[in-house]
Design an enzyme around this catalytic site. Sequence first.
Site, PDB file in Angstrom:
ATOM      1  N   ASP A 193      18.737  -2.218  -0.902  1.00  0.00           N
ATOM      2  CA  ASP A 193      19.197  -1.376   0.204  1.00  0.00           C
ATOM      3  C   ASP A 193      18.051  -0.927   1.099  1.00  0.00           C
ATOM      4  O   ASP A 193      18.277  -0.511   2.229  1.00  0.00           O
ATOM      5  CB  ASP A 193      19.934  -0.158  -0.366  1.00  0.00           C
ATOM      6  CG  ASP A 193      20.650   0.630   0.706  1.00  0.00           C
ATOM      7  OD1 ASP A 193      21.378   0.015   1.505  1.00  0.00           O
ATOM      8  OD2 ASP A 193      20.470   1.860   0.764  1.00  0.00           O
ATOM      9  N   MET A 274      25.190   5.754   4.144  1.00  0.00           N
ATOM     10  CA  MET A 274      25.128   5.740   5.608  1.00  0.00           C
ATOM     11  C   MET A 274      23.957   4.931   6.148  1.00  0.00           C
ATOM     12  O   MET A 274      23.803   4.809   7.360  1.00  0.00           O
ATOM     13  CB  MET A 274      25.019   7.178   6.125  1.00  0.00           C
ATOM     14  CG  MET A 274      26.232   8.032   5.859  1.00  0.00           C
ATOM     15  SD  MET A 274      27.724   7.406   6.693  1.00  0.00           S
ATOM     16  CE  MET A 274      27.219   7.512   8.405  1.00  0.00           C
ATOM     17  N   ARG A 275      23.117   4.370   5.251  1.00  0.00           N
ATOM     18  CA  ARG A 275      21.951   3.644   5.747  1.00  0.00           C
ATOM     19  C   ARG A 275      22.373   2.425   6.566  1.00  0.00           C
ATOM     20  O   ARG A 275      21.714   2.066   7.546  1.00  0.00           O
ATOM     21  CB  ARG A 275      21.049   3.234   4.590  1.00  0.00           C
ATOM     22  CG  ARG A 275      19.770   2.538   5.055  1.00  0.00           C
ATOM     23  CD  ARG A 275      18.794   2.276   3.931  1.00  0.00           C
ATOM     24  NE  ARG A 275      18.115   3.506   3.539  1.00  0.00           N
ATOM     25  CZ  ARG A 275      18.225   4.077   2.350  1.00  0.00           C
ATOM     26  NH1 ARG A 275      19.000   3.530   1.429  1.00  0.00           N
ATOM     27  NH2 ARG A 275      17.585   5.185   2.063  1.00  0.00           N
ATOM     28  N   ALA A 276      23.469   1.776   6.186  1.00  0.00           N
ATOM     29  CA  ALA A 276      23.922   0.594   6.921  1.00  0.00           C
ATOM     30  C   ALA A 276      24.248   0.940   8.371  1.00  0.00           C
ATOM     31  O   ALA A 276      23.914   0.182   9.294  1.00  0.00           O
ATOM     32  CB  ALA A 276      25.140  -0.010   6.227  1.00  0.00           C
TER      33      ALA A 276
END
Length: 687
Positions: A193, A274-276
């Site tokens: 990720d 929420m990183r995407a």
Amino acid sequence: MTTPFPFTAVVGQDDLRLALLLNAVSPAVGGVLVRGEKGTAKSTAVRALSALLPAVAVVPGCRFSCDPAAPDPACPDGPHEPGGGADRPARMVELPVGASEDRLVGALDIERALAEGVKAFEPGLLADAHRGILYVDEVNLLHDHLVDLLLDAAAMGASYVEREGVSVRHAARFLLVGTMNPEEGELRPQLLDRFGLTVEVAASREPEQRVEVVRRRLAYDDDPDGFAARWAEEEAAVRQRIVAARRLLPEVSLGDGALRQIAATCAAFEVDGMRADIVMARTATALAAWAGRTDVLAEDVRQAALLALPHRRRRNPFDAPGLDEDKLDDTLEQYAGDDDGGEDDPDPDGPGGGGGGPRPDDGPQSGGDTAARPEAGEGGEPQASGAREQAAAPAAEPFRTKALSVPGIGEGAAGRRSRARTEHGRTTGARRPRGTLTKLHLAATVQAAAPHQRARGRSGPGLVIRRDDLRQATREGREGNLVLFVVDASGSMAARQRMGAVKGAVLSLLLDAYQRRDKVGLVTFRGAAAEVALPPTSSVEAAAARLGSLPTGGRTPLAAGLLKAHEVLRVERLRDPARRALVVVVTDGRATGGGVARSASGQGGGPATGGTEPVAQAGRAARLFAADGVASVVVDCESGPVRLGLAGQLAGELGGTAVTLDGLRADSIAGLVRDVQGTQRTPRRAA
């Protein structure tokens, strides 16, 4: 210094080049993970990128590359006065797979710290990579403790070194680029990720493109400088375009419509966290700047999704990466009405090519929904001497298991299965250091030095420390093992319902091996021979794929399967002597053939071809494992009203234990672990 291969001379690989260039435009995108088979220019393209990056301004003499316009107030070489910087080329620092912790984060001079009370710190690779590129080739093979350090530095933008009350902190913000071959194993989800983008690369199947690859490579090998000079103009043009895109980047507008498309896409593909969303937004903005635009279009959002989401939508280690592009287009179209600049239909051939396309899912084989005619009788033996090969049965739903562990204490590669002496873990004692001191045992060092202080003329408050006084801390942690599966694929296992349950059990153990960082191997036996379906590897995905396509039918050459497994372990011990093995034999214990060479016909035989000799051969082969002290488990697959208990007898010959398929489940496996450990501690009589 060797002249690098020019970035613009790389043939094809549009997605790879685009992803790298987007990170050069906006380092906030978060780096690139390049996945693909060997020999696809992964490392070549990454190493060539550094020559295109603009120079960075640094404080002269600072080992930590501080920016003269905003120097780090906590820099170990500081404090620095603002201004007066000097430009130097951007660095690309390579992290070797076998690097030590001290090489990555830096090392303190323990002797000077104890004797003089000074912080003598030698920077590591994280300091060298600050404001540059940190490149990890074969990143999936990186040891877990180095992965943890990378995660910490990537999350905080700083590296911390603390040892016995002495601490150093310095900035460590870098572009993380990794390359890997998925056949050698997958990445931990946490590290996966951390990569902003991912691309899949493969060698071209077009003859003309392959010819051009060979032509350029031969020309470069003959004259690297001359070849680079011929591409200098193209390199300069790309470098100028990167600079222009960086200047334009702050002016790019990401409208509410594009943001809604990004959020809807991430929600539709059920990515975690929420990183995407953030990475997609930064990537879409960088794509617009790279194209020379100040508005983000729907085609930018689409391309950003293809680069930022495939590695984040994986639900388990066996899910193939990639996106359903039809679903992506439907989602973008549904939320395209309010896009400030994106009324145009999504362009499937956006900047740099499509990229990240879906790969076929590893679904059931063609025979999965039609039952083949059973060739086994009530007791499980083939009823016809000419038993045919049956289509592969789909695996049953996997279940959660607890760990099977190898008894004793090993010294293998770091992992999460069995007890081992490692560089990390709880401290269990002290010893004299062998080579460079890495983990000081302070109490033992003081005890070793204290009796000699008067003889050494100590006059001040500090101890007089000599090299012979230093003690290395010994620690106990966990290691990864080699889990070798020996699977019976004969006619006695051919009943589709039973083979599906067997495959589900093995798949469950493979999932456990993935989580515990084991190597896995697969030996199968059927007909007249045994074969190594998968040599020992870190890729549990490859093992799962081979298991899914495993056919059944024929005789049961149990002895051949055990001998083949014993040979695999012998060879693997030569390659990796520190890694201990756990052999998992999946069989009903029957033996109706002892041959080791596959017959021309491949046909199996009936009960009349069995007798006691094949069983005796299997027993002799099993005692080889017992004599070597190899930990083993027999998964008893016998079913039906008549049970012969042959799997239990085999476990006794192996010096291991037997467990039924149901016994592998988490609620019943704790007793099995105790049985395995208790059996392996019992002295065995050599064959």
